[in-house]
Write a protein that holds these residues in place. Structure first.
Motif, mmCIF file in Angstrom:
data_model
loop_
_atom_site.group_PDB
_atom_site.id
_atom_site.type_symbol
_atom_site.label_atom_id
_atom_site.label_comp_id
_atom_site.label_asym_id
_atom_site.label_seq_id
_atom_site.Cartn_x
_atom_site.Cartn_y
_atom_site.Cartn_z
ATOM 1 N N ALA A 1 10.285 26.457 38.371
ATOM 2 C CA ALA A 1 10.367 25.261 37.529
ATOM 3 C C ALA A 1 10.594 24.022 38.387
ATOM 4 N N LYS A 2 11.496 24.121 39.363
ATOM 5 C CA LYS A 2 11.746 22.984 40.253
ATOM 6 C C LYS A 2 10.540 22.698 41.138
ATOM 7 N N ALA A 3 9.899 23.744 41.616
ATOM 8 C CA ALA A 3 8.721 23.559 42.462
ATOM 9 C C ALA A 3 7.574 22.948 41.667
ATOM 10 N N THR A 4 7.402 23.381 40.431
ATOM 11 C CA THR A 4 6.345 22.822 39.588
ATOM 12 C C THR A 4 6.602 21.356 39.289
ATOM 13 N N PHE A 5 7.848 21.007 39.029
ATOM 14 C CA PHE A 5 8.185 19.601 38.797
ATOM 15 C C PHE A 5 7.894 18.768 40.040
ATOM 16 N N LEU A 6 8.282 19.256 41.208
ATOM 17 C CA LEU A 6 8.055 18.517 42.452
ATOM 18 C C LEU A 6 6.566 18.358 42.737
ATOM 19 N N SER B 1 12.372 31.978 38.005
ATOM 20 C CA SER B 1 12.116 30.958 36.980
ATOM 21 C C SER B 1 12.691 29.596 37.356
ATOM 22 N N ALA B 2 13.898 29.529 37.866
ATOM 23 C CA ALA B 2 14.497 28.240 38.224
ATOM 24 C C ALA B 2 13.793 27.639 39.436
ATOM 25 N N PHE B 3 13.484 28.471 40.415
ATOM 26 C CA PHE B 3 12.791 27.978 41.608
ATOM 27 C C PHE B 3 11.392 27.475 41.257
ATOM 28 N N GLN C 1 4.627 31.289 36.601
ATOM 29 C CA GLN C 1 5.822 31.212 35.771
ATOM 30 C C GLN C 1 5.755 32.230 34.642
#
Length: 112
Positions: free
Chosen positions: A52-57, A48-50, A24
């Motif tokens: 961030a979502k992948a890190t959250f998942l 960045s958006a991808f 990131q």
């Protein structure tokens, strides 16, 4: 069998989570500078958006896997280490306490 599989999944999730966090973009760019030109693959905003979502998942999967492993390990352990300790002492408890008489005011203990 199940706990060993979940432990392997836990290690894999840790490695993927570390990689996702390091990729990131930060204020000092970090390892994101080495990822190349990803703007054409991820869109105009970049990864960045991808990421961030992948890190959250991945983080959610990591936490749920940790809770599952903790539950399985605690339910499999029926006894504690303290339950297996053998308490042995050689100290004998006193049977009766005899009161000690206080010295009278007139008597002074001999210091010589």
């Amino acid at each position: 069998m199940t706990t060993s599989f979940l432990l392997i999944v836990q290690i894999i999730l840790v490695v993927i989570l570390v990689i996702a966090v390091l990729l990131q973009k930060s204020s000092s760019i970090g390892l994101g500078a080495y990822s190349g030109s990803n703007e054409s693959v991820f869109g105009a905003k970049g990864p960045s958006a991808f990421l961030a979502k992948a890190t959250f998942l991945i983080g959610f999967l990591f936490v749920s896997n940790t809770i599952t492993l903790g539950y399985l390990y605690s339910s499999s352990a029926q006894t504690s280490v303290v339950d297996n300790m053998i308490e042995t002492t050689n100290v004998v408890a006193p049977t009766a306490v005899t009161p000690v008489a206080a010295p009278a005011k007139d008597e002074t203990p001999a210091t010589k």
